[in-house]
Design an enzyme around this catalytic site. Structure first.
Site, PDB file in Angstrom:
ATOM      1  CB  ALA A 173     -48.807  51.216   5.529  1.00 55.23           C
ATOM      2  CE  LYS A 174     -40.893  52.609   4.065  1.00 57.74           C
ATOM      3  NZ  LYS A 174     -41.677  53.844   4.181  1.00 57.74           N
ATOM      4  NE  ARG A 175     -49.640  48.804   8.318  1.00 58.27           N
ATOM      5  CZ  ARG A 175     -49.388  49.784   9.172  1.00 58.27           C
ATOM      6  NH1 ARG A 175     -48.161  49.990   9.615  1.00 58.27           N
ATOM      7  NH2 ARG A 175     -50.356  50.572   9.591  1.00 58.27           N
TER       8      ARG A 175
END
Ligand SMILES: O=c1ccn([C@@H]2O[C@H](COP(=O)(O)O)[C@@H](O)[C@H]2O)c(=O)[nH]1
Length: 266
Positions: A84-86
């Site tokens: 999700a590369k938050r």
């Protein structure tokens, strides 16, 4: 990985893949594609990595498909790494941590990818939540795309690249952990030469194998002494063999064999 082999397979339901599989690029196609991949692979690969973006594009119904996939993959014994590369200011990171790293959440996963480029310290709520839940995080260090270098190779006043600074933070988080700490780094398999110290005492997720051009044979040269900590990741390179479940399994097995041949008992 000891019992199931070394591979992470990505679940990336590209519209073009749905079409190639003879599916419609809609929620029904997404549901069928995802179910097929989970049923084919969740009982045998070490890690499944759903790419959240391909589910989010269908709104709440796509998220429902993702929730089901996460639960089914985990119950079949695969680790689920949510890609999700938050990354956000700390207070918002708390909400992301609650989404992916709280066992009560419908999207609870074994690990999540994080972007540290709002400052490594902004990730603290997720680092703490992962520790509490016994989960992991994978922090972007050197990504597999060529554009990443503009940011990640930029150097500060001390001459260190931004990626080296992030890897230093990751290593500090993992100090003293045995056999490995829970804070991993993302280092693209496409890079050729990392040019930084990858000994972070944590797992190293290596995407970029297959469709982006890297091969398992690239891993020893790139990761050197840390190659034993690498989690090689393939998405389209496996998924393009569907929808036949046997063909998906065969493709994953071939990549796993290639990784074993390249990395050996490292
Ligand atoms: O540096 C990075 C970080 C993440 N990714 C993600 O991995 C897969 C790669 O898909 P392929 O089909 O194997 O190319 C995708 O979900 C990316 O968002 C990455 O490629 N590089």
């Amino acid at each position: 990985m000891d019992t199931r082999g070394p591979l992470c397979v990505g679940i990336d339901p590209h519209g073009s893949l749905l079409t190639d599989w003879g599916l419609t690029d809609d929620i029904a196609g997404l549901e069928r594609f995802t179910r097929t991949v989970v049923e084919a692979l969740a009982d045998r690969v070490a890690v499944l990595k759903p790419q959240s973006a391909f589910f989010e594009r269908f709104g709440s119904r796509g998220t429902a498909v993702l929730e089901k996939a996460v639960a089914e993959a985990r119950s079949a014994g695969a680790l689920v790494l949510m890609d999700a590369k938050r990354g956000d200011i700390g207070s918002t990171m708390g909400a992301y941590a609650a989404t992916y790293l709280d066992p009560a959440s419908p999207l609870f996963s074994d690990a999540v990818t994080l972007s540290p480029y709002l400052g490594f310290g902004s990730l603290r709520p997720a680092l703490d939540a992962a520790r509490t839940a016994g989960c992991g995080v994978f922090v972007l260090a050197l990504t597999s795309n060529p554009e990443g270098a503009e940011v990640q190779r930029a150097t500060g006043a001390d001459g260190r690249s931004l990626a080296a600074v992030m890897l230093g933070h990751i290593a500090a988080e993992n100090a003293g952990a045995e056999p490995l700490g829970a804070v991993g780094a993302v280092v693209g398999a496409t890079l050729g030469d990392a040019g930084v110290d990858l000994a972070v005492n944590g797992p190293l997720l290596a995407p970029g194998i297959g469709a982006q051009g890297a091969t398992p044979a690239d891993l020893p040269g790139l990761f050197g002494a840390s190659v034993g900590n690498v989690v090689p990741s393939v998405s389209r390179g496996v998924l393009r063999h569907g929808p036949d479940a046997g063909a998906l399994r065969g493709a994953a097995e071939r990549f796993a064999d290639e990784v074993r041949a390249a990395v050996g008992g490292a």
